[in-house]
Design an enzyme around this catalytic site. Sequence first.
Site, short mmCIF file in Angstrom:
data_model
loop_
_atom_site.label_atom_id
_atom_site.label_comp_id
_atom_site.label_asym_id
_atom_site.label_seq_id
_atom_site.Cartn_x
_atom_site.Cartn_y
_atom_site.Cartn_z
N LYS A 1 -16.12 -7.83 4.69
CA LYS A 1 -15.34 -9.13 5.69
C LYS A 1 -15.56 -7.98 7.27
CE LYS A 1 -12.09 -8.84 3.02
NZ LYS A 1 -11.20 -8.95 1.94
N HIS B 1 1.28 -1.35 -0.07
CA HIS B 1 -0.21 0.02 -0.22
C HIS B 1 0.51 0.87 0.10
CE1 HIS B 1 -3.20 -2.73 2.19
NE2 HIS B 1 -3.16 -2.80 1.28
O1 PNS Z 1 -9.10 -3.05 0.37
P1 PNS Z 1 -10.29 -3.37 -0.36
O2 PNS Z 1 -10.76 -4.03 0.40
O3 PNS Z 1 -9.36 -4.43 -1.79
O4 PNS Z 1 -10.80 -2.14 -0.87
C1 PNS Z 1 -12.43 -2.67 -1.21
C2 PNS Z 1 -13.33 -1.19 -1.58
C3 PNS Z 1 -12.91 -0.56 -0.15
C4 PNS Z 1 -12.07 -0.37 -2.15
C5 PNS Z 1 -13.98 -1.33 -1.88
O5 PNS Z 1 -15.00 -2.79 -1.13
C6 PNS Z 1 -15.20 0.25 -2.20
O6 PNS Z 1 -15.23 0.59 -2.78
N1 PNS Z 1 -16.86 -0.50 -1.50
C7 PNS Z 1 -17.68 1.28 -0.66
C8 PNS Z 1 -18.79 -0.07 -1.50
C9 PNS Z 1 -18.83 0.55 -2.63
O7 PNS Z 1 -19.45 1.85 -2.88
N2 PNS Z 1 -19.36 0.34 -3.54
C10 PNS Z 1 -20.11 0.54 -5.18
C11 PNS Z 1 -18.16 -0.49 -6.62
S1 PNS Z 1 -18.08 -1.69 -6.25
#
Ligand code: PNS
Length: 156
Positions: free
Chosen positions: A41, A17
């Site tokens: 999760k 990251h």
């Molecule tokens: O580090 P990660 O777990 O791969 O991050 C995933 C993240 C947080 C970027 C994704 O789950 C997210 O954007 N969640 C917010 C909900 C959202 O906007 N969903 C619609 C687009 S898929």
Amino acid sequence: MKTAIYPGSFDPVTSGHIDIIERAVKLFDRVYVAAIGNPEKEPFFSLSERVEMLQLSLAKYKKVKVESFDGLLIDYARKKKAATIIRGLRAISDFDYEFQMALANRKLDSKIETIFLMTRGRYAYLSSSMVRQIASFGGDISGMVPKVIERRLSRE
Ligand code: PNS
């Protein structure tokens, strides 16, 4: 002012990251590193722990602001007036999920672009879940996370 959002679970933040963030600060004036408050999760670390670990790791990057968000990423990006979402790519295995997410976000707001930055090859294998697992069995996580996080995780 070119503003980008780098969202994620950061459970915990890894050297992979940080590598992406170092690339992002070269391209943008302001980078919001945003930990999600309501991941799909159940996270291992609480939101406040994840944010604190990010803050400790990123204190020296003046263009970076650590925050958290709930709900839709696109709504958060709009609130921050960010035209760009940054995601890191390690290997081809990341592609399906990332492609789907980028297209869903584009459908929600076509003015906000997702860009992908590639990690250094040496971090291609690295993930937060791998770090958690190795740390939980007392294994050596040096180089996988920033030094401050390494010290913190080895205390737990
Ligand atoms: O580090 P990660 O777990 O791969 O991050 C995933 C993240 C947080 C970027 C994704 O789950 C997210 O954007 N969640 C917010 C909900 C959202 O906007 N969903 C619609 C687009 S898929």
